[in-house]
Design a protein around this motif. Structure first.
Motif, PDB file in Angstrom:
ATOM      1  N   LEU A 161      40.935  -1.198  19.393  1.00  0.00           N
ATOM      2  CA  LEU A 161      39.987  -1.681  20.560  1.00  0.00           C
ATOM      3  C   LEU A 161      39.751  -3.096  20.579  1.00  0.00           C
ATOM      4  CD1 LEU A 161      38.009  -0.860  22.936  1.00  0.00           C
ATOM      5  CD2 LEU A 161      36.071  -0.662  21.178  1.00  0.00           C
ATOM      6  N   ASP A 162      40.088  -3.908  21.731  1.00  0.00           N
ATOM      7  CA  ASP A 162      39.833  -5.050  21.750  1.00  0.00           C
ATOM      8  C   ASP A 162      38.850  -5.287  23.055  1.00  0.00           C
ATOM      9  OD1 ASP A 162      39.931  -7.759  22.434  1.00  0.00           O
ATOM     10  OD2 ASP A 162      42.013  -8.231  22.439  1.00  0.00           O
ATOM     11  N   PRO A 163      37.639  -5.474  22.630  1.00  0.00           N
ATOM     12  CA  PRO A 163      36.675  -5.652  23.973  1.00  0.00           C
ATOM     13  C   PRO A 163      36.933  -6.825  24.989  1.00  0.00           C
ATOM     14  CG  PRO A 163      35.575  -6.041  21.986  1.00  0.00           C
ATOM     15  CD  PRO A 163      36.904  -5.759  21.545  1.00  0.00           C
ATOM     16  N   ASN A 164      37.554  -7.867  24.536  1.00  0.00           N
ATOM     17  CA  ASN A 164      38.067  -8.956  25.242  1.00  0.00           C
ATOM     18  C   ASN A 164      36.724  -9.246  26.474  1.00  0.00           C
ATOM     19  OD1 ASN A 164      39.466 -11.133  26.066  1.00  0.00           O
ATOM     20  ND2 ASN A 164      41.093  -9.749  26.845  1.00  0.00           N
ATOM     21  N   VAL A 165      35.492  -9.179  25.959  1.00  0.00           N
ATOM     22  CA  VAL A 165      34.221  -9.030  26.792  1.00  0.00           C
ATOM     23  C   VAL A 165      34.518 -10.062  28.068  1.00  0.00           C
ATOM     24  CG1 VAL A 165      31.888  -9.237  26.982  1.00  0.00           C
ATOM     25  CG2 VAL A 165      33.066  -8.545  25.215  1.00  0.00           C
ATOM     26  N   ARG A 166      34.340  -9.756  29.398  1.00  0.00           N
ATOM     27  CA  ARG A 166      34.149 -10.485  30.375  1.00  0.00           C
ATOM     28  C   ARG A 166      32.922 -10.385  31.195  1.00  0.00           C
ATOM     29  NH1 ARG A 166      38.194 -13.617  28.625  1.00  0.00           N
ATOM     30  NH2 ARG A 166      40.511 -12.858  29.068  1.00  0.00           N
ATOM     31  N   PRO A 167      31.760 -11.341  30.439  1.00  0.00           N
ATOM     32  CA  PRO A 167      30.541 -11.214  31.292  1.00  0.00           C
ATOM     33  C   PRO A 167      30.374 -10.973  32.694  1.00  0.00           C
ATOM     34  CG  PRO A 167      30.649 -12.318  29.446  1.00  0.00           C
ATOM     35  CD  PRO A 167      32.049 -12.264  29.629  1.00  0.00           C
ATOM     36  N   ALA A 168      31.276 -11.542  33.307  1.00  0.00           N
ATOM     37  CA  ALA A 168      31.241 -11.659  34.792  1.00  0.00           C
ATOM     38  C   ALA A 168      31.415 -10.443  35.450  1.00  0.00           C
ATOM     39  CB  ALA A 168      32.217 -12.692  35.492  1.00  0.00           C
ATOM     40  N   VAL A 169      31.817  -9.296  34.849  1.00  0.00           N
ATOM     41  CA  VAL A 169      32.013  -8.097  35.741  1.00  0.00           C
ATOM     42  C   VAL A 169      31.053  -6.886  35.037  1.00  0.00           C
ATOM     43  CG1 VAL A 169      34.496  -8.746  36.273  1.00  0.00           C
ATOM     44  CG2 VAL A 169      33.731  -7.328  33.913  1.00  0.00           C
ATOM     45  N   ILE A 170      30.205  -7.459  33.816  1.00  0.00           N
ATOM     46  CA  ILE A 170      29.431  -6.513  33.238  1.00  0.00           C
ATOM     47  C   ILE A 170      28.052  -6.577  33.792  1.00  0.00           C
ATOM     48  CG2 ILE A 170      28.293  -5.827  31.317  1.00  0.00           C
ATOM     49  CD1 ILE A 170      30.695  -6.860  29.538  1.00  0.00           C
ATOM     50  N   ASP A 172      25.295  -4.623  33.654  1.00  0.00           N
ATOM     51  CA  ASP A 172      24.084  -4.301  32.758  1.00  0.00           C
ATOM     52  C   ASP A 172      24.715  -4.493  31.360  1.00  0.00           C
ATOM     53  OD1 ASP A 172      22.256  -3.217  31.192  1.00  0.00           O
ATOM     54  OD2 ASP A 172      21.797  -1.570  32.387  1.00  0.00           O
ATOM     55  N   PRO A 173      24.582  -5.743  30.659  1.00  0.00           N
ATOM     56  CA  PRO A 173      25.066  -6.160  29.539  1.00  0.00           C
ATOM     57  C   PRO A 173      24.555  -5.171  28.198  1.00  0.00           C
ATOM     58  CG  PRO A 173      24.319  -8.205  30.686  1.00  0.00           C
ATOM     59  CD  PRO A 173      23.899  -7.007  31.445  1.00  0.00           C
ATOM     60  N   ASP A 174      23.173  -4.664  28.290  1.00  0.00           N
ATOM     61  CA  ASP A 174      22.449  -3.991  27.333  1.00  0.00           C
ATOM     62  C   ASP A 174      23.200  -2.467  27.423  1.00  0.00           C
ATOM     63  OD1 ASP A 174      20.905  -5.817  26.148  1.00  0.00           O
ATOM     64  OD2 ASP A 174      19.299  -5.427  27.540  1.00  0.00           O
ATOM     65  N   ALA A 175      23.318  -2.145  28.688  1.00  0.00           N
ATOM     66  CA  ALA A 175      24.261  -0.710  28.964  1.00  0.00           C
ATOM     67  C   ALA A 175      25.412  -0.685  28.242  1.00  0.00           C
ATOM     68  CB  ALA A 175      24.056  -0.185  30.261  1.00  0.00           C
ATOM     69  N   ASP A 204      19.603  -5.207  21.279  1.00  0.00           N
ATOM     70  CA  ASP A 204      18.638  -4.890  20.393  1.00  0.00           C
ATOM     71  C   ASP A 204      18.902  -3.815  19.374  1.00  0.00           C
ATOM     72  OD1 ASP A 204      18.946  -2.842  22.202  1.00  0.00           O
ATOM     73  OD2 ASP A 204      16.908  -3.054  22.992  1.00  0.00           O
ATOM     74  N   ASP A 205      20.225  -3.462  19.435  1.00  0.00           N
ATOM     75  CA  ASP A 205      20.738  -2.286  18.540  1.00  0.00           C
ATOM     76  C   ASP A 205      21.259  -3.018  17.273  1.00  0.00           C
ATOM     77  OD1 ASP A 205      23.240  -3.403  19.504  1.00  0.00           O
ATOM     78  OD2 ASP A 205      23.864  -1.338  19.899  1.00  0.00           O
TER      79      ASP A 205
END
Length: 315
Positions: A161-170, A172-175, A204-205
């Motif tokens: 897995l490579d999350p390659n996080v793109r905050p612009a399309v997330i 609900d970040p916590d979910a 918070d996890d």
């Protein structure tokens, strides 16, 4: 034959050919389209390096979708698992900063790749399955890929897995962080950038590489640009510096590292959860060195353009 399947989106990167200076009154620079997308780039990297690889995704029947399929096949990537759909191709507007770093805006509403459907059982030749990027965020496709990830693990395949996080399309970040943490018990190898790690830890996890290893992940591969790659396992930490090169841009840099890592595991015959768990620090160092060498070539070229095997010093 031991085959790798890369799952996720493909799209078209629309890249500004020069920096945009707000308030300058200058005309906008020309735009250069190029096929891309994180999982697409990983699959192309693997194909060019000589691994047996197929791409699993939904790809549009529009002109851009045709170019995506052509590019996969030209790089030695199998397309039998590609689903063709009438929806349009996703677009990513990329801007390049003075340091070569890329920023993105995504246009993904109603596009083909997020409409992927369950492919059913994977062929028995598939040893490893790789996931990541937008495809694990955008529904309804995200749930399809999540189900496939869990089935692959249950079937005994190596899961990466490579999350390659793109905050612009997330939305609900916590979910998303909670969902990400839940994947960890079904993942063997995680690769993530320092930006990804910071985003995932900002909840918070207590979701950190140490937590993921406690959940059952065998290895966490951390990338930090010019600082190189760190491999963390339950017993070892291996650090490999990045070669010093002239950076043109970083589009696809992390994807080329992921492809290089998977190709390194393939070359070791380590395309199984048990084989990866048995790797020692010297073997991980070799895999990481392979990955940074691949990325060092990719960042010297415009766009996501990973090297072919013959371009690497060790081949």
């Amino acid at each position: 034959m031991r085959e790798i399947v890369v799952c996720g989106e493909s799209l078209v990167d629309v890249v500004a050919t020069a920096a945009v200076t707000p308030g300058s009154g200058r005309p906008l620079p020309p735009l250069r389209p190029a096929v891309g997308g994180g999982p697409f780039n990983v699959a192309v990297t693997l194909g060019r390096l000589g691994s047996a690889v197929s791409f699993l995704s939904a790809v549009s029947t529009d002109t851009y979708g045709g170019a995506i399929v052509d590019a996969l096949q030209a790089s030695g990537v199998g397309t039998a698992l590609v689903q063709r759909r009438s929806e349009p191709t996703s677009l990513a507007l990329a801007t390049i900063g003075p340091d070569g770093a890329a920023g993105y805006s995504f246009y993904v509403e109603g596009t083909a790749d997020r409409a992927v459907t369950d492919p059913g059982p994977l062929p028995s030749t598939v040893a490893a399955v790789c996931f990541g990027t937008l495809s694990l965020v955008l529904e309804p496709g995200a749930s399809v890929y999540e189900d496939l990830l869990r089935r692959a693990h249950t079937d005994g395949r190596l899961v990466l897995l490579d999350p390659n996080v793109r905050p612009a399309v997330i939305a609900d970040p916590d979910a998303y962080r909670r969902r990400y943490r839940a994947w960890m018990r079904d993942v063997d190898v995680v690769k993530l950038s320092d930006e990804d790690a910071a985003f995932l830890a900002d909840g918070d996890d207590g979701s950190t590489p140490a937590d993921w290893i406690a959940d059952g992940v065998t290895a966490v591969i951390g990338t930090a640009g010019a600082s190189g790659v760190t491999v963390t396992t339950a017993s070892d930490i291996v650090r490999v510096p990045a070669p010093s090169v002239e950076v043109v841009d970083t589009i696809g840099a992390g994807d080329s590292i992921m492809g290089g890592l998977l190709n390194g595991l393939d070359r070791l015959g380590a395309l199984s959860a048990a084989a990866v768990a048995d790797l020692g620090p010297d073997q991980w160092r070799g895999v990481a060195e392979r990955a940074v060498q691949v990325a060092a070539v990719a960042v010297t070229r415009a766009g996501a353009d990973p090297p072919w095997a013959g371009e690497l010093e060790s081949d």
